[in-house]
Design an enzyme around this catalytic site. Structure first.
Site, PDB file in Angstrom:
ATOM      1  N   GLY A   1      35.401  41.140  37.939  1.00 55.53           N
ATOM      2  CA  GLY A   1      35.814  39.739  37.957  1.00 55.53           C
ATOM      3  C   GLY A   1      37.156  39.426  37.352  1.00 55.53           C
ATOM      4  O   GLY A   1      37.665  38.315  37.522  1.00 55.53           O
TER       5      GLY A   1
ATOM      6  N   GLU B   1      32.899  47.065  36.069  1.00 54.06           N
ATOM      7  CA  GLU B   1      32.942  47.176  37.535  1.00 54.06           C
ATOM      8  C   GLU B   1      34.157  46.452  38.121  1.00 54.06           C
ATOM      9  O   GLU B   1      33.992  45.500  38.894  1.00 54.06           O
ATOM     10  CB  GLU B   1      31.666  46.556  38.141  1.00 54.06           C
ATOM     11  N   PRO B   2      35.368  46.884  37.816  1.00 58.99           N
ATOM     12  CA  PRO B   2      36.531  46.156  38.339  1.00 58.99           C
ATOM     13  C   PRO B   2      36.783  46.493  39.807  1.00 58.99           C
ATOM     14  O   PRO B   2      36.590  47.623  40.244  1.00 58.99           O
ATOM     15  CB  PRO B   2      37.683  46.681  37.475  1.00 58.99           C
TER      16      PRO B   2
ATOM     17  N   ARG C   1      41.415  35.658  53.080  1.00 57.01           N
ATOM     18  CA  ARG C   1      41.353  34.946  51.802  1.00 57.01           C
ATOM     19  C   ARG C   1      41.909  33.518  51.852  1.00 57.01           C
ATOM     20  O   ARG C   1      41.296  32.600  51.315  1.00 57.01           O
ATOM     21  CB  ARG C   1      42.026  35.751  50.694  1.00 57.01           C
TER      22      ARG C   1
ATOM     23  N   CYS D   1      42.919  31.037  67.530  1.00 55.48           N
ATOM     24  CA  CYS D   1      42.701  29.690  68.033  1.00 55.48           C
ATOM     25  C   CYS D   1      41.777  28.885  67.146  1.00 55.48           C
ATOM     26  O   CYS D   1      40.673  28.516  67.557  1.00 55.48           O
ATOM     27  CB  CYS D   1      42.174  29.768  69.455  1.00 55.48           C
ATOM     28  N   GLU D   2      42.170  28.668  65.903  1.00 55.65           N
ATOM     29  CA  GLU D   2      41.543  27.634  65.083  1.00 55.65           C
ATOM     30  C   GLU D   2      42.468  27.279  63.929  1.00 55.65           C
ATOM     31  O   GLU D   2      43.308  28.082  63.523  1.00 55.65           O
ATOM     32  CB  GLU D   2      40.147  28.043  64.611  1.00 55.65           C
TER      33      GLU D   2
ATOM     34  N   TYR E   1      40.210  42.780  48.962  1.00 55.28           N
ATOM     35  CA  TYR E   1      39.582  41.792  49.840  1.00 55.28           C
ATOM     36  C   TYR E   1      40.513  41.398  50.986  1.00 55.28           C
ATOM     37  O   TYR E   1      40.523  40.257  51.435  1.00 55.28           O
ATOM     38  CB  TYR E   1      39.103  40.571  49.034  1.00 55.28           C
TER      39      TYR E   1
HETATM   40  C1  LIG Z   1      32.433  42.033  43.766  1.00 53.75           C
HETATM   41  C2  LIG Z   1      31.766  42.619  42.588  1.00 53.75           C
HETATM   42  C3  LIG Z   1      32.525  43.223  41.597  1.00 53.75           C
HETATM   43  C4  LIG Z   1      34.026  43.264  41.595  1.00 53.75           C
HETATM   44  O1  LIG Z   1      34.617  42.001  41.483  1.00 53.75           O
HETATM   45  P1  LIG Z   1      36.193  41.902  41.262  1.00 53.75           P
HETATM   46  O2  LIG Z   1      36.434  40.455  41.114  1.00 53.75           O
HETATM   47  O3  LIG Z   1      36.837  42.469  42.477  1.00 53.75           O
HETATM   48  O4  LIG Z   1      36.515  42.669  40.034  1.00 53.75           O
HETATM   49  C5  LIG Z   1      31.849  43.824  40.532  1.00 53.75           C
HETATM   50  N1  LIG Z   1      30.492  43.799  40.464  1.00 53.75           N
HETATM   51  C6  LIG Z   1      29.733  43.205  41.410  1.00 53.75           C
HETATM   52  C7  LIG Z   1      28.262  43.233  41.271  1.00 53.75           C
HETATM   53  C8  LIG Z   1      30.348  42.602  42.500  1.00 53.75           C
HETATM   54  O5  LIG Z   1      29.593  42.013  43.425  1.00 53.75           O
END
Ligand SMILES: *Cc1c(COP(=O)(O)O)cnc(C)c1O
Length: 420
Positions: free
Chosen positions: A239, A274-275, A313, A345-346, A374
């Site tokens: 996140g 979890e980056p 995005r 086309c939107e 993403y």
């Molecule tokens: C998407 C996701 C992430 C990574 O999020 P980022 O914003 O890209 O760091 C980590 N853990 C879980 C469970 C996710 O769904």
């Protein structure tokens, strides 16, 4: 680190001129810089060195096989959300013991394959999921290592579509129900609880929500272990946000680490991070060609050959991306306010809205910045537009890491019944 810089009037990726890549692979294409990805990974590893975390790359941000292999070789594990990601991670050589499995809808096939490979743990998100996993593990005669994803009911203060930590989001077990769920795990014959986890959202700039949510996890961890559970790790999810433009703020890694350390260090437990975006977002650009400059009645439009199917995005999250021409403009060049749009086309098909750009003309090449996360991973083929080329740069070398899909590829999987 910024791998995308002007040299002698041209925009470079590391030591390769982006226009030279365009001449070889055509446009549009994604380009990623290897050194920048590794720089980010190592920066995070060093910043958290005293906690020696498992950095499980959230593959959904960019699931190209080359990117996964690169991060895997650097020591990353993987945070996966599907069977496809599981197989990709294993194909890239990531040790299953470094894989955590997230997501609210894990199916039987996914659970069986993950158990067979012996992943680090399943991040459970509901009681029915817990029951299914216990049944499958029993049938396979194995014990499934699990963590419970806690929903801490914290507002991550990011775009609503990528906020995941409030009670009205579909994710996780409400923290007020955690005790009951861990009791249920303890009474399940084929599950073993080894941790708790969270993931409160993506593109988080304000660090206060991390502080609040990790603090909830830390006190839960403590009380659960005091009550006889033997949890080993806390997984704080991903996140961490990045700057997508000159005017964006981006959070400070040191500050983030300080917050994490303040909660985790006293517990003496293992840490998992979890980056996704933070590792790869700024290391990639989308290069596209101007087809037309169109003066509208109330707005001017730069019509390019990339579209929302290539980079979703802006359309999906109203996301901003800075845009740079591949040929450096004069220092005092005027700016024009334009929408940068694709051929689809939107009206949601835009890459920028009301953005000030240096004047561009037909056939000019421009780079949509900070598109490494993403971007390609969310691409589709709407309007029968084939998936585009992806290129990796390393120093003065570049190589295609995903071939452009052909129109024949698009047609090939369709079937026309004989009765037509
Ligand atoms: C998407 C996701 C992430 C990574 O999020 P980022 O914003 O890209 O760091 C980590 N853990 C879980 C469970 C996710 O769904």
């Amino acid at each position: 680190m910024n791998s995308f810089e002007y040299k002698n009037g041209s925009l470079f990726a590391e030591q390769v001129k982006l226009a030279d890549i365009a001449a070889v692979v055509g446009t549009p294409f994604y380009c990623y810089c290897q050194s920048e990805i590794i720089f980010h990974f190592n920066a995070m590893k060093q910043e958290f060195a005293d906690l020696s975390p498992l950095i499980a790359y959230a593959m959904k941000a960019n699931s190209n096989q080359a990117i996964i292999s690169l991060l895997g070789n650097a020591g990353a594990g993987a945070d996966i959300v599907s069977l496809g990601e599981l197989e990709r991670a294993v194909a890239a050589g990531i040790d299953p013991k470094k894989i955590v499995f997230s997501g609210v809808g894990k199916n039987e096939k996914e659970m069986m394959r993950a158990l067979e490979l012996g992943i680090h743990c399943f991040n459970l998100e509901s009681v029915p999921e817990l029951e299914r996993l216990n049944d499958i593990a029993a049938k396979m005669n194995v014990i499934a290592p699990v963590s419970v994803r806690i929903n801490p009911d914290v507002d991550a203060k990011t775009h609503t579509k990528i906020s995941t930590g409030k009670f009205d989001n579909k994710f996780g077990i409400p923290y007020i129900e955690a005790n009951a769920v861990f009791k249920k795990i303890k009474n399940s014959s084929h599950l073993k609880a080894i941790g708790i986890d969270m993931h409160i959202g993506s593109q988080i700039i304000d660090l206060a929500p991390f502080d609040e949510a990790i603090s909830i996890l830390a006190s839960l961890f403590k009380s659960l272990n005091e009550n006889g559970h033997e949890l080993e790790h806390i997984d704080i999810g991903g996140g961490l946000g990045i700057s997508h433009g000159k005017n964006d703020k981006s959070p400070d890694l040191k500050e983030y680490a300080k917050i994490v350390r303040s909660h985790i260090k006293p517990l003496n437990c293992k840490l998992i991070i979890e980056p996704g975006r933070w590792l790869v977002g700024n290391a990639g650009v989308l290069v596209t060609k101007v087809e037309y400059f169109k003066q509208g009645a109330s707005k001017d439009f730069v019509i390019v050959n990339a579209a929302m199917n290539d980079l979703l995005r802006p359309a999906l999250y109203e996301a901003h991306h800075d845009i740079l021409p591949l040929s450096k403009p004069q220092d005092n060049a005027e700016q024009m306010k334009v929408d940068v749009v694709g051929p689809i086309c939107e009206s949601s098909d835009y890459l920028a809205q009301g953005q000030y750009l240096n004047p561009v003309k037909q056939d000019d090449l421009i780079a949509i910045m900070s598109a490494g996360a993403y971007g390609a991973a969310m691409a589709g083929t709407y309007n029968s537009r084939p998936l585009i080329t992806e290129v990796l740069v390393f120093g003065d070398k570049f190589e295609t890491i995903r071939e452009r899909q052909t129109i024949a590829d698009l047609i090939a999987l369709d079937n026309v019944p004989a009765w037509i």
